[in-house]
Design a protein around this motif. Structure first.
Motif, PDB file in Angstrom:
ATOM      1  N   UNK A  50     -20.524 -29.163  38.214  1.00  0.00           N
ATOM      2  CA  UNK A  50     -21.734 -28.697  38.561  1.00  0.00           C
ATOM      3  C   UNK A  50     -22.143 -27.252  38.951  1.00  0.00           C
ATOM      4  N   UNK A  51     -20.848 -26.595  39.361  1.00  0.00           N
ATOM      5  CA  UNK A  51     -20.792 -25.381  40.343  1.00  0.00           C
ATOM      6  C   UNK A  51     -20.451 -24.368  39.174  1.00  0.00           C
ATOM      7  N   UNK A  83     -19.366 -33.840  27.007  1.00  0.00           N
ATOM      8  CA  UNK A  83     -19.750 -32.866  28.224  1.00  0.00           C
ATOM      9  C   UNK A  83     -20.738 -33.144  29.065  1.00  0.00           C
ATOM     10  N   UNK A  84     -20.749 -33.028  30.315  1.00  0.00           N
ATOM     11  CA  UNK A  84     -21.646 -33.580  31.249  1.00  0.00           C
ATOM     12  C   UNK A  84     -22.830 -32.353  31.370  1.00  0.00           C
ATOM     13  N   UNK A  85     -24.019 -32.989  31.020  1.00  0.00           N
ATOM     14  CA  UNK A  85     -25.112 -32.031  31.397  1.00  0.00           C
ATOM     15  C   UNK A  85     -25.462 -30.536  30.823  1.00  0.00           C
ATOM     16  N   UNK A  86     -24.300 -30.128  30.200  1.00  0.00           N
ATOM     17  CA  UNK A  86     -24.547 -28.673  29.305  1.00  0.00           C
ATOM     18  C   UNK A  86     -24.564 -28.658  28.255  1.00  0.00           C
ATOM     19  N   UNK A  87     -25.986 -28.950  27.615  1.00  0.00           N
ATOM     20  CA  UNK A  87     -26.112 -29.403  26.013  1.00  0.00           C
ATOM     21  C   UNK A  87     -25.654 -28.159  25.462  1.00  0.00           C
ATOM     22  N   UNK A 102     -32.230 -37.253  35.056  1.00  0.00           N
ATOM     23  CA  UNK A 102     -32.954 -35.961  35.480  1.00  0.00           C
ATOM     24  C   UNK A 102     -32.331 -34.717  34.577  1.00  0.00           C
ATOM     25  N   UNK A 103     -31.825 -35.167  33.601  1.00  0.00           N
ATOM     26  CA  UNK A 103     -31.026 -33.959  32.774  1.00  0.00           C
ATOM     27  C   UNK A 103     -31.757 -33.477  31.649  1.00  0.00           C
ATOM     28  N   UNK A 104     -33.066 -33.953  31.475  1.00  0.00           N
ATOM     29  CA  UNK A 104     -33.829 -33.478  30.201  1.00  0.00           C
ATOM     30  C   UNK A 104     -34.304 -34.735  29.640  1.00  0.00           C
ATOM     31  N   UNK A 120     -24.233 -39.948  25.856  1.00  0.00           N
ATOM     32  CA  UNK A 120     -24.299 -40.925  27.133  1.00  0.00           C
ATOM     33  C   UNK A 120     -25.418 -40.841  28.070  1.00  0.00           C
ATOM     34  N   UNK A 121     -25.841 -41.779  28.550  1.00  0.00           N
ATOM     35  CA  UNK A 121     -27.003 -41.635  29.525  1.00  0.00           C
ATOM     36  C   UNK A 121     -26.685 -42.535  30.768  1.00  0.00           C
ATOM     37  N   UNK A 122     -26.819 -42.061  31.771  1.00  0.00           N
ATOM     38  CA  UNK A 122     -26.779 -42.847  33.245  1.00  0.00           C
ATOM     39  C   UNK A 122     -27.639 -43.806  33.144  1.00  0.00           C
TER      40      UNK A 122
END
Length: 225
Positions: A50-51, A83-87, A102-104, A120-122
């Motif tokens: 995330x950083x 890939x996590x979060x970074x579409x 909450x990622x879109x 994938x979806x949490x």
């Protein structure tokens, strides 16, 4: 709209590694741990940080892809990369994509990726599951968290084993299910018994002095079932 069904069916979901750069000891060490974990049987790797800047994350993701290709070339064992979060990076590299609540917009992600990449979806409760199942878009649901964990603190209340079992039952095979959150070599068999398709681990492999042996141990719990 989900991805083509044959894609999810082709994946070995039993052991799913989520990377953690800090636990690994830095970005240069992540690809080697990924390689060892896949050699030990991991069938899915999610690259998460995330950083990092976009460029740093792109380099890390490509290095992890290269690591899994080395394993495939040597053994024929292939791992799916998420890939996590970074579409943007998932789309640019042609990789699968994982997102949180909450990622879109998941439907926008599907439009961007098409049906050749999995999403994938949490999922943290039955209400989130019901909303997703009205018009299924995700191919795999990350049941999160099973238990509280220091590697991810911004989570919903723990599902625990009973909650995970309930969501697996309610999903009824319409998507793959994997569990994440506090899973380790001690409690993994209990999580497997909930009926999930796979277990996701972070520290159990990323902070292990022997990632290959740790992956093999976690995989061994599936082989006796």
């Amino acid at each position: 709209m989900q991805a083509q069904k044959k894609i999810a069916k082709s994946v070995d979901w039993r052991l799913y590694l989520v990377t953690d750069t800090e636990l690994a000891g830095g970005p240069d060490r992540v690809p080697r741990i990924v390689e060892q974990a896949v050699l030990g049987g991991a069938g899915v790797v999610q690259v998460r940080d995330k950083h990092m800047t976009e460029l740093e994350f792109l380099k890390l993701t490509q290095a992890c892809v290269d690591a899994t290709r080395r394993v495939f070339d040597a053994t024929g064992h292939q791992a799916a990369i998420f890939v996590n979060d970074r579409l943007d990076i998932a789309a640019d590299l042609g990789l699968h994509f994982h997102m949180g609540q909450s990622d879109g917009d998941i439907k926008e992600a599907r439009q961007r990726l098409g049906r050749d990449s999995m999403i994938g979806l949490s999922i943290s409760n039955s209400e989130q599951l019901r909303l997703e199942m009205r018009e299924p878009t995700a191919d795999v649901l990350g049941l999160s968290p099973i238990w509280s964990t220091p590697t991810k603190t911004d989570t919903d209340p723990p599902l625990e084993l009973q909650g995970a079992e309930q969501i697996v039952r309610e999903t009824a095979g319409r998507a793959k299910t994997v569990a994440i959150g506090g899973i380790n070599a001690v409690n993994a068999p209990w999580v497997i018994d909930t009926g999930v398709d796979g277990i996701c681990v972070v520290s159990a492999i990323m902070s292990s002095p022997d990632p290959l042996a740790s992956a093999e141990q976690l995989m061994s719990y599936w082989r006796v079932r």
